[in-house]
Design an enzyme around this catalytic site. Structure first.
Site, short mmCIF file in Angstrom:
data_model
loop_
_atom_site.label_atom_id
_atom_site.label_comp_id
_atom_site.label_asym_id
_atom_site.label_seq_id
_atom_site.Cartn_x
_atom_site.Cartn_y
_atom_site.Cartn_z
N GLU A 217 10.51 3.93 3.10
CA GLU A 217 11.64 3.94 2.17
C GLU A 217 12.96 3.78 2.93
O GLU A 217 13.84 3.02 2.53
CB GLU A 217 11.64 5.25 1.37
CG GLU A 217 10.62 5.29 0.23
CD GLU A 217 9.15 5.31 0.68
OE1 GLU A 217 8.89 5.64 1.86
OE2 GLU A 217 8.27 4.99 -0.14
N ASP B 100 24.68 -11.15 1.50
CA ASP B 100 24.99 -11.83 0.24
C ASP B 100 26.47 -11.70 -0.11
O ASP B 100 27.10 -12.66 -0.54
CB ASP B 100 24.12 -11.25 -0.88
CG ASP B 100 24.40 -11.92 -2.21
OD1 ASP B 100 24.31 -13.17 -2.26
OD2 ASP B 100 24.74 -11.23 -3.19
N LEU C 183 0.81 -1.22 0.00
CA LEU C 183 0.00 0.00 0.00
C LEU C 183 0.85 1.28 0.00
O LEU C 183 0.34 2.36 0.28
CB LEU C 183 -0.96 -0.04 1.18
CG LEU C 183 -1.88 -1.27 1.20
CD1 LEU C 183 -2.78 -1.27 2.42
CD2 LEU C 183 -2.72 -1.36 -0.07
N CYS C 184 2.12 1.13 -0.28
CA CYS C 184 2.98 2.31 -0.34
C CYS C 184 2.82 3.03 -1.68
O CYS C 184 2.69 2.39 -2.72
CB CYS C 184 4.45 1.90 -0.18
SG CYS C 184 4.96 1.76 1.52
N HIS C 185 2.89 4.36 -1.62
CA HIS C 185 2.85 5.15 -2.85
C HIS C 185 4.23 5.15 -3.50
O HIS C 185 5.24 5.05 -2.82
CB HIS C 185 2.47 6.60 -2.53
CG HIS C 185 1.09 6.74 -1.96
ND1 HIS C 185 0.83 6.57 -0.63
CD2 HIS C 185 -0.09 7.03 -2.55
CE1 HIS C 185 -0.47 6.76 -0.41
NE2 HIS C 185 -1.05 7.03 -1.57
#
Lengths: 270, 149
Positions: free
Chosen positions: A113, A127, A74-76
């Site tokens: 973000e 990684d 639901l993030c813009h």
């Protein structure tokens, strides 16, 4: 306080921000990846097989921040004006601390973000280093600060989670004093805290007047100790054992005048 | 014989003392625990052992008594050191003598398992990155439970 991502029927929905005024939004998040000292040393000197670990993780974090809306439902999608990812190598703690800050002038906050940037930077560090260390652990990812917007500014309160094992000063020579009489004239109970518990509470020995106990048993003594000094509330933290006159005891064990009651952590001899 | 002491011990000497003048003993089992240079953290430089004088001796005596009830033993010595110890130092000694080996092996194992979970000793390790108190281990409790009915 309500969850803005739920509508009146409790269904998930994307918040309509079209009518919200634009403002300067900033958020900073951080997290840690713990690793073996040898891995951290290799990382510091650039000796890892996949090359420049921090530069790669930084780019990964920045890319991730820009693509947060693709990952979190639901993030813009935001046109971030600034993303910065920084690393601090902490040899004492055996970890890399990752910090990300994001900024834009817009209608919605940028904490997701910043958190996504930290998470993906940590994953990239994993990684890049996993060839030499598979035991690395990512954790403590959290929002540090947030500025702007309707909900106002936020700054994370300094919390001090005490990770086990407890790190303390130099140990005692291995003896505790014995046989001391109550240091008050009225009937009383002598209480000793031993080993790690003594250091955790900052209390070695204390005399408790017998008439301060509502019930003359170990549970009553604990209540009286907590009333005497709030530090004794930590007697309820973790596993704390008890002995009355040097015999293992429980909450219902009776206590009386001149008794010696010791509280201590689980034993670790042998 | 139960001793809690700061001084080092000689396992051979203690075993000879336990067997001196006896010809009815067919088996003697001796366990010596040593300070490791790694534990919860690498590079343990030293450790400090704290105990609860009085209760320690009583707890050890109770463990030895229980071993003597479970197995036919001809002699038991338990020595536990306290204070500051360095890696490689002997820390605990259990010597068990019996007519037959099975009793001696099992009783020695039993005494160590109970000592580790019931005797009031606490280890603080001094490592390169600081000092910390050693945590109890689930495996030690699992070992001690092997002797429960």
């Amino acid at each position: 306080m309500s969850l803005t991502h739920l509508n009146a029927r409790g269904e998930a929905h994307m918040v309509d921000v079209a009518d919200k005024p634009e403002s300067r939004r900033e958020a900073t998040a951080s997290g840690r990846i713990h690793m073996r000292p040898e891995t951290l040393a290799l990382l510091a000197e650039g000796g890892l097989p996949k090359g420049d670990v921090l530069a790669t993780a930084r780019i990964a974090g920045i890319q991730a921040a820009k693509r947060t809306h693709e990952l979190i439902p639901l993030c813009h999608a935001l046109a971030l004006s600034r993303v910065a990812v920084d690393f601090r190598l902490d040899e004492a703690e055996g970890c890399v601390e990752v910090t990300a800050s994001c900024r834009l002038n817009g209608r919605t906050g940028v904490e997701m973000e910043a958190l996504t940037a930290v998470s993906v930077a940590c994953l990239t560090l994993y990684d890049m280093c996993k060839a030499v260390d598979k035991s690395m652990e990512i954790g403590a990812i959290h929002l540090d600060t947030k500025r702007g917007g309707r909900s106002g500014d936020y700054r994370r309160e300094a919390v001090e989670p005490r990770p086990a094992p407890i790190v303390t000063g130099e140990g005692q020579a291995g003896e505790v004093s014995l046989g001391s009489r109550c240091d008050i004239a009225s009937p009383c109970i002598r209480v000793k805290c031993l080993a790690e518990l003594r250091e955790r509470l900052g209390i070695g020995e204390v005399s408790v007047p017998l008439d301060s106990l509502e019930r003359q048993d170990v549970a009553g003594l604990k209540a009286a100790l907590k009333a005497l000094d709030p530090r004794f509330s930590r007697l309820d933290e973790g596993r704390v054992l008890c002995a009355v006159n040097q015999v293992m005891a429980g909450d219902t064990t009776p206590v009386t005048n001149e008794d010696e009651v010791a509280f201590f952590p689980p034993v670790t001899g042998g | 014989m139960i001793r809690v002491q700061q001084a080092p011990f000689d396992a051979g000497e203690e075993q000879r003392a336990l067997l001196a003048g006896r010809t009815d003993i067919g088996a003697v089992v001796s366990f010596t625990g040593l300070v490791r240079d790694f534990n919860e953290r690498p590079e343990v430089a030293a450790l400090t052992l704290e105990h609860y004088p009085g209760m320690t001796e009583a707890a050890l005596a109770e463990i030895v008594e229980e071993a003597q009830e479970r197995w036919p033993l001809d002699g038991v010595s338990v020595i536990h050191r306290v204070g500051r110890l360095a890696p490689g130092d002997p820390i605990v000694l259990v010597v068990v003598a019996s007519a037959h080996r099975r009793a001696a092996f099992e009783a020695c194992d039993f005494i160590m398992d109970y000592l580790k979970t019931r005797a009031p000793f606490w280890k603080k390790e001094h490592a390169s990155d600081g000092d910390y108190w050693v945590s109890e281990r689930d495996s030690d409790h699992a070992d001690a439970r092997r002797w429960e009915p």
